[in-house]
Design a protein around this motif. Structure first.
Motif: not given
Length: 77
Positions: A27-32, A52-55, A59-65, A68-70
């Motif tokens: 996801v961080a590398d920009g893949l869908v 979904r499990h990662l979010l 405790q992230a609100r989006s993939r980008a968040h 950032a947390v990762g």
């Protein structure tokens, strides 16, 4: 009364699995999701489940968040 948030609480107590961290890196590398599935030989639905499990776990609100947390937690580089 049945508590509806029990599964979410259990996920908040857990660290991401190795596979979830692999998904987070992609996801961080920009893949869908479709591209992540192709790369890891997973169905798109399985990738969505990992996200979904990662979010929840991060405790992230989006993939980008989540990315950032990762980074902040040293889960991905």
């Amino acid at each position: 009364m049945i508590p509806f948030n029990v599964p979410v609480l259990r996920e908040l107590e857990q660290e991401p699995t190795a596979r979830e961290i692999e998904v987070l890196q992609l996801v961080a590398d920009g893949l869908v999701n479709r591209e992540i599935g192709q790369r890891l030989f997973l169905s798109e639905e399985t990738v969505k489940s990992h996200v979904r499990h990662l979010l929840a776990k991060l405790q992230a609100r989006s993939r980008a968040h989540a990315v950032a947390v990762g980074f902040r937690r040293g889960l991905i580089a």
